[in-house]
Design an enzyme around this catalytic site. Sequence first.
Site, short mmCIF file in Angstrom:
data_model
loop_
_atom_site.label_atom_id
_atom_site.label_comp_id
_atom_site.label_asym_id
_atom_site.label_seq_id
_atom_site.Cartn_x
_atom_site.Cartn_y
_atom_site.Cartn_z
N ASP A 158 0.99 -1.19 0.28
CA ASP A 158 0.21 -0.20 -0.34
C ASP A 158 0.79 1.47 -0.06
O ASP A 158 -0.07 2.22 -0.12
CB ASP A 158 -0.59 0.30 1.44
CG ASP A 158 -1.79 -1.13 1.14
OD1 ASP A 158 -2.20 -1.48 0.26
OD2 ASP A 158 -1.82 -2.00 2.23
N LYS A 190 1.75 2.50 -5.10
CA LYS A 190 2.19 2.05 -6.23
C LYS A 190 1.44 2.52 -7.23
O LYS A 190 2.03 1.87 -8.56
CB LYS A 190 2.51 0.04 -6.39
CG LYS A 190 3.83 0.11 -5.17
CD LYS A 190 3.94 -1.22 -4.84
CE LYS A 190 3.03 -2.38 -4.02
NZ LYS A 190 2.80 -2.12 -2.91
N GLY A 243 -4.67 -4.60 -4.74
CA GLY A 243 -4.79 -3.56 -4.71
C GLY A 243 -4.77 -2.29 -4.59
O GLY A 243 -4.05 -1.45 -3.82
N HIS A 244 -4.18 -1.84 -5.99
CA HIS A 244 -3.25 -0.16 -6.90
C HIS A 244 -4.27 0.13 -7.32
O HIS A 244 -5.21 -0.05 -8.54
CB HIS A 244 -1.79 -0.88 -7.60
CG HIS A 244 -1.52 -2.18 -7.62
ND1 HIS A 244 0.12 -2.25 -8.18
CD2 HIS A 244 -1.41 -2.99 -6.23
CE1 HIS A 244 0.58 -3.42 -7.75
NE2 HIS A 244 -0.12 -3.00 -6.10
N THR A 289 -5.64 -11.78 3.08
CA THR A 289 -6.74 -10.82 2.13
C THR A 289 -8.06 -12.32 1.78
O THR A 289 -9.23 -11.73 1.82
CB THR A 289 -6.47 -10.13 1.09
OG1 THR A 289 -6.12 -11.25 0.44
CG2 THR A 289 -5.62 -9.02 1.57
N GLN A 306 2.26 -5.71 -3.09
CA GLN A 306 2.29 -6.20 -1.75
C GLN A 306 4.03 -5.64 -1.29
O GLN A 306 3.89 -4.40 -1.64
CB GLN A 306 2.55 -7.59 -1.08
CG GLN A 306 0.78 -8.32 -0.93
CD GLN A 306 1.14 -9.17 -2.49
OE1 GLN A 306 1.54 -10.07 -3.21
NE2 GLN A 306 -0.36 -8.54 -3.26
N ALA A 336 -7.36 -0.59 0.23
CA ALA A 336 -8.58 -0.97 -0.58
C ALA A 336 -9.24 -2.71 -1.05
O ALA A 336 -10.49 -2.56 -2.32
CB ALA A 336 -7.38 -0.43 -2.20
N GLY A 364 -10.48 -3.17 2.46
CA GLY A 364 -11.58 -2.17 3.77
C GLY A 364 -11.40 -1.64 4.93
O GLY A 364 -11.94 -1.15 5.61
N ARG A 365 -10.47 -2.96 5.46
CA ARG A 365 -9.48 -3.23 7.17
C ARG A 365 -8.84 -2.33 7.36
O ARG A 365 -8.40 -1.40 6.30
CB ARG A 365 -8.60 -4.41 7.39
CG ARG A 365 -9.59 -5.37 6.98
CD ARG A 365 -8.44 -6.62 7.46
NE ARG A 365 -8.14 -7.03 6.39
CZ ARG A 365 -6.28 -7.64 6.10
NH1 ARG A 365 -6.62 -8.24 7.13
NH2 ARG A 365 -6.01 -7.65 4.73
N ASP A 418 1.97 14.30 1.65
CA ASP A 418 1.43 15.49 1.82
C ASP A 418 0.80 14.84 3.45
O ASP A 418 -0.17 15.49 4.00
CB ASP A 418 0.40 16.21 0.77
CG ASP A 418 -0.81 14.83 0.09
OD1 ASP A 418 0.25 13.71 0.08
OD2 ASP A 418 -1.52 14.65 0.93
N SER A 441 5.71 12.46 -4.08
CA SER A 441 4.43 12.01 -4.21
C SER A 441 3.21 12.74 -3.47
O SER A 441 3.64 12.86 -2.18
CB SER A 441 3.74 11.17 -4.62
OG SER A 441 1.82 10.66 -3.97
P1 IMP Z 1 -2.43 -12.86 1.78
O1 IMP Z 1 -1.12 -12.78 0.77
O2 IMP Z 1 -3.95 -12.11 1.28
O3 IMP Z 1 -2.73 -14.47 2.22
O4 IMP Z 1 -2.03 -11.80 2.92
C1 IMP Z 1 -0.92 -12.11 3.97
C2 IMP Z 1 -0.73 -10.81 4.31
O5 IMP Z 1 -0.58 -9.51 3.81
C3 IMP Z 1 -1.83 -10.42 5.59
O6 IMP Z 1 -1.47 -9.19 6.29
C4 IMP Z 1 -2.07 -9.64 4.28
O7 IMP Z 1 -3.26 -7.99 5.07
C5 IMP Z 1 -1.50 -9.06 3.36
N1 IMP Z 1 -1.30 -8.35 2.14
C6 IMP Z 1 -1.51 -9.45 1.03
N2 IMP Z 1 -1.22 -8.34 0.00
C7 IMP Z 1 -1.23 -7.08 0.34
C8 IMP Z 1 -1.46 -5.43 -0.34
O8 IMP Z 1 -1.37 -5.65 -1.60
N3 IMP Z 1 -1.16 -5.13 0.73
C9 IMP Z 1 -1.30 -4.33 1.98
N4 IMP Z 1 -1.02 -5.90 2.57
C10 IMP Z 1 -0.91 -7.11 1.97
MG MG Z 2 -2.74 -2.31 -2.13
#
Ligand code: IMP
Ligand code: MG
Length: 422
Positions: free
Chosen positions: A12, A15, A39-40, A128, A221, A296, A299-300, A330, A409
Amino acid sequence: MIDVLLGLQWGDEGKGKIVDYLAAKYDIIARFQGGPNAGHTLYVDGQKVVLRTIPSGVFQSHCLNLIGNGVVIDPVSLQAELTQLVSIRPDVLERLFVSQKAHLILPTHRALDAASEAAKGVDKIGSTLKGIGPAYMDKTGRNGLRVGDVLNKDFDKKYEQLKQKHVQMLRQYNYEVNWQEWEAEFFESIKYLRSLQIVNAEYWLDAHIKNGKKILAEGAQGSMLDIDYGTYPFVTSSNTIASGVCNGLGVAPSRIGEVYGISKAYCTRVGSGPFPTELDNEVGEALRKAGNEFGAVTGRSRRCGWIDLVALRYTVMLSGVTQIILTKADVLDGFKELYAGVAYTIEGQETNEFPFDICGTDLSPVYKQFDGWEQPISECNSYETLPESFKKYCNFVENYLGTRIAYISNGTGRDQLLITPQ
Ligand code: IMP
Ligand code: MG
C-alpha cells in the site's frame, strides 16, 4: 532492459499511481508475483479505479500489459476486473497478455484460505482470503493448475482431481465454506480466460527486449511481506523483492536495470504481525485519518506509524534499490513534530539490523525527532517550494538509506508528483 518498481514496506505504498505515471516511459508493464490480494489504486479522469491482477499500465494506450508466470490468477476476479476496464478503455484486451505458466486460484483455494485462517484463531495472518497462500502451496506442492491447462481437453479432469484433494483437506478443518456456489462462475470465467491472449511469456518478453522495448516490472504487496525476508510467518506467499522479477517473468538478472523502491513518508501495515514503529494511539489515528488508510481490497483499517528506517534500509539492500519514491508526503502536513525509527533496542542492546525473530523479541524503536511545517505540502508544485523542515527530513532519509529520493508524491492527483534535483 527491465526496470523494477516495488514496495519497500508492508504494501500500500502507492504503487498504482506511480506505475501509471512511469508507464508513459515504458512499452510494457509486467506483473511478476502476487494476485488479487493486491489493490493498486489509480485515479483516471477523476474516477477511482482499483486494479487487482491487471498491470497498472492499462490506462496508457501505448502500453502492453503482461501477467507473468509468478502471478496467481483468480479467473473470476480477472473477468470482473476486465469487464469494468473495458468500459473505460475498450482496447484493454488487445493490449493484455497472460503467461501460460501462471497458476490458477480455484474456488476451493479460497475456501482453504478461510478455513486455514479460522483454524489459526488469534494467530491468524490476517490474509485477504483471496486463496493466494493455498494456490502457491499447490504450485510448490506440484499439484497446481496453470493458465495453459485451460486450453487442454483434460482440464475438467485435472480440476476435479485437485478439487477432490481440497475437499478432503476442508473436511479436516471442520469449517463450512460454501465454495460450491462459486463453481459455476469459475467455469464461466475459464471460458473467458480462453479468449484472452495466452502467451509463452518468457519468449515473448525476450523478443521484446531484443527489439529494444522498455519494460517495467510492477511489484505487488511490499518487501516486508516477502515470503523469505519478510516478518515471517506474517507474510504473503511470494517473493516481493527484486529477485522475484527473474523467477516471476523468466528474465535473467543481467537484464535488470533501475530498481525504483516506493515508501510512504510514514508507515502502515494491514493484517496481523510485527510493526515496530506502530502508533497505537491518537497520533496513529490522526495518520489513518489524514492518509485515508483503509484497505483497497478488504476495506480493513490500516495500522499506522512513523517511518521505520531500519526496515527500509534492509529492503533497499535486498532489492538493490537505485531510486526511492516517497509517497503520501502531504499526509504529514499538520503534525507539529514527526519521528523516524533509526535503530531498535533489543534486550538493552541497540541495533540497526532487522532481527530474525521479531515476533518473539522485546523490541523498542529508537526515534529521531523532526520539526513539522506550516505550509501544506499538497499545494507545492516543485521541489524548491517544499517546506525546509520537510527537505531536512528527506535529506536525513536519503543519507540513512544511502539512496537518492528521486520523486516525492504529494497527493492522489496524477500531477502531484515532484521531481527532486539530481
Ligand atoms: P495474503 O497474501 O492475502 O495471504 O495475506 C497475507 C498478509 O499480507 C496479510 O497480512 C495481508 O493483509 C497482507 N497483504 C496481502 N496483500 C497485500 C497488499 O496488496 N497490500 C497490503 N497488504 C497485503
Ligand atoms: Mg494495496
